[in-house]
Design a protein around this motif. Structure first.
Motif, short mmCIF file in Angstrom:
data_model
loop_
_atom_site.label_atom_id
_atom_site.label_comp_id
_atom_site.label_asym_id
_atom_site.label_seq_id
_atom_site.Cartn_x
_atom_site.Cartn_y
_atom_site.Cartn_z
N ARG A 42 0.87 -1.39 0.07
CA ARG A 42 0.05 -0.01 0.15
C ARG A 42 0.80 1.31 0.12
NH1 ARG A 42 -2.76 -1.25 4.13
NH2 ARG A 42 -1.65 0.13 5.71
N LEU A 43 1.86 1.32 0.68
CA LEU A 43 2.53 2.47 0.97
C LEU A 43 3.40 2.68 -0.51
CD1 LEU A 43 4.44 1.80 4.28
CD2 LEU A 43 2.77 3.50 3.74
N ALA A 44 4.02 1.67 -1.09
CA ALA A 44 4.65 1.77 -2.44
C ALA A 44 3.55 2.19 -3.53
CB ALA A 44 4.96 0.48 -2.82
N ARG A 45 2.19 1.77 -3.65
CA ARG A 45 1.54 2.19 -4.43
C ARG A 45 1.07 3.70 -4.15
NH1 ARG A 45 -1.98 -1.54 -3.13
NH2 ARG A 45 -3.47 -0.47 -1.78
N GLY A 46 0.95 4.06 -2.94
CA GLY A 46 0.54 5.49 -2.67
C GLY A 46 1.81 6.32 -3.22
N ALA A 47 3.16 5.89 -3.02
CA ALA A 47 4.22 6.68 -3.33
C ALA A 47 3.96 6.68 -5.17
CB ALA A 47 5.54 6.04 -3.06
N ARG A 48 3.72 5.58 -5.93
CA ARG A 48 3.64 5.76 -7.30
C ARG A 48 2.50 6.55 -7.62
NH1 ARG A 48 3.93 0.30 -6.83
NH2 ARG A 48 1.82 -0.05 -7.08
N ARG A 49 1.28 6.83 -6.98
CA ARG A 49 0.29 7.81 -7.26
C ARG A 49 0.51 9.23 -7.05
NH1 ARG A 49 -4.83 4.95 -4.20
NH2 ARG A 49 -5.34 2.92 -5.91
N ASN A 50 1.55 9.41 -5.91
CA ASN A 50 1.77 10.89 -5.73
C ASN A 50 2.93 11.32 -6.85
OD1 ASN A 50 0.34 10.90 -3.36
ND2 ASN A 50 2.08 10.30 -2.07
N ARG A 51 3.72 10.33 -7.33
CA ARG A 51 4.74 10.58 -8.22
C ARG A 51 3.98 10.99 -9.63
NH1 ARG A 51 6.89 7.81 -12.31
NH2 ARG A 51 9.20 8.73 -13.06
N ASP A 52 3.11 10.19 -10.15
CA ASP A 52 2.19 10.19 -11.22
C ASP A 52 1.42 11.54 -11.04
OD1 ASP A 52 3.15 8.01 -11.94
OD2 ASP A 52 1.32 6.45 -11.59
N ARG A 53 0.60 11.78 -10.08
CA ARG A 53 0.08 13.21 -10.08
C ARG A 53 0.94 14.33 -10.12
NH1 ARG A 53 -3.42 10.86 -4.79
NH2 ARG A 53 -4.98 9.76 -5.98
N ARG A 54 2.16 14.11 -9.52
CA ARG A 54 3.27 15.23 -9.52
C ARG A 54 3.58 15.45 -11.00
NH1 ARG A 54 5.86 13.86 -5.92
NH2 ARG A 54 7.78 12.64 -6.93
N LEU A 55 3.95 14.45 -11.84
CA LEU A 55 4.36 14.66 -13.13
C LEU A 55 3.10 15.04 -14.01
CD1 LEU A 55 6.27 11.29 -13.46
CD2 LEU A 55 7.17 13.95 -13.20
N ASN A 56 1.82 14.50 -13.82
CA ASN A 56 0.86 15.03 -14.57
C ASN A 56 0.44 16.61 -14.37
OD1 ASN A 56 -1.48 14.63 -16.23
ND2 ASN A 56 -2.59 14.81 -14.36
N ARG A 57 0.74 16.95 -13.23
CA ARG A 57 0.44 18.33 -12.74
C ARG A 57 1.47 19.31 -13.61
NH1 ARG A 57 1.46 18.31 -7.93
NH2 ARG A 57 3.40 19.57 -7.73
N LYS A 58 2.75 18.87 -13.45
CA LYS A 58 3.99 19.51 -14.25
C LYS A 58 3.80 19.53 -15.54
CE LYS A 58 7.93 17.56 -14.90
NZ LYS A 58 9.20 17.05 -14.98
#
Length: 235
Positions: free
Chosen positions: A23-39
């Motif tokens: 779950r922690l790894a999945r949350g880190a991937r989601r945060n990274r994807d959201r950050r890249l999408n926002r950028k």
């Protein structure tokens, strides 16, 4: 025959579920994807507004500009559109600490960060965060907030204050409308644009099912009937 799906127990305590690490790894991937999408969406908006060149190679050339110098200069002189885009994009990269938790006082991480935020706010001494960081860069000091002993920590309010200060100084000198500045700051849901400081809210926690009437949800704890039930059950 079947594993229990938990880490080995230790000190008389039941081990954590094996799903925790996933779950922690999945949350880190989601945060990274959201950050890249926002950028990426921010870059597209900058191109539309003329704050970034359309050609990728020209965009890469802007990386040679010192963003800390531009953040400090934005309060003293007019920036070119591309310099302003580089400045705002750098603010987007690190937006400061903002907790979504309702009970910050009970959070160990937040309890360590808040004193460092107060120390930094006192050290700014009426400077914006960008001006303060540029002074540190000129003195050869570290610019990253790593949360170590003796280090400072920036919160979201400091970046918002700097953005507003840059806007007040640069808005009369550029062709951006007031709505454009508002959308860059807060986003525009109608246009599918989140903005620099957008942060999604945590999903509400669903109530569990009643222990006795499994088709019904549990009552809220603050209801008088729930309080009476708790008193009768525990006392």
């Amino acid at each position: 025959i079947f594993p229990d799906g938990r880490e080995p127990s230790s000190n008389g305590r039941v081990g954590e579920s094996l799903a925790v690490e996933r779950r922690l790894a999945r949350g880190a991937r989601r945060n990274r994807d959201r950050r890249l999408n926002r950028k990426n969406k921010l870059l597209e908006r900058f191109v539309v507004l003329g704050l970034m060149p359309e050609i990728i190679e020209e965009r890469k050339a802007l990386e040679a500009l010192n963003p800390y110098e531009l953040r400090a200069a934005a309060l003293d002189r007019p920036l070119t559109p591309h310099e302003l885009g580089r400045t705002l994009f750098h603010i987007n990269q690190r937006r400061g600490f903002l907790s979504n938790r309702k009970s910050d006082g009970d959070d160990e991480e937040t309890g360590k960060i808040k004193p460092k935020i107060s120390e930094l706010r006192a050290a700014l001494n009426e400077q914006t965060l960008g001006q303060w960081l540029f002074d540190r860069q000129k003195n050869g000091q570290s610019l990253r907030f790593r949360g170590q002993d003796g280090d400072f920590f920036a919160d979201r309010a400091m970046y918002l204050q700097e953005f507003d200060a840059i806007r007040n100084n640069q808005e009369p000198r550029h062709n951006l409308s007031s709505d454009d500045w508002d959308n860059l700051r807060n986003g525009n849901k109608a246009q599918g644009f989140d903005g620099i400081f957008f942060q999604r809210k945590l999903k509400p926690v669903e109530r569990g099912r009643c222990e006795f009437f499994i088709d019904e949800y549990r009552a809220h704890k603050d209801l008088p009937t729930a309080q009476e039930f708790r008193i009768l059950q525990e006392i």
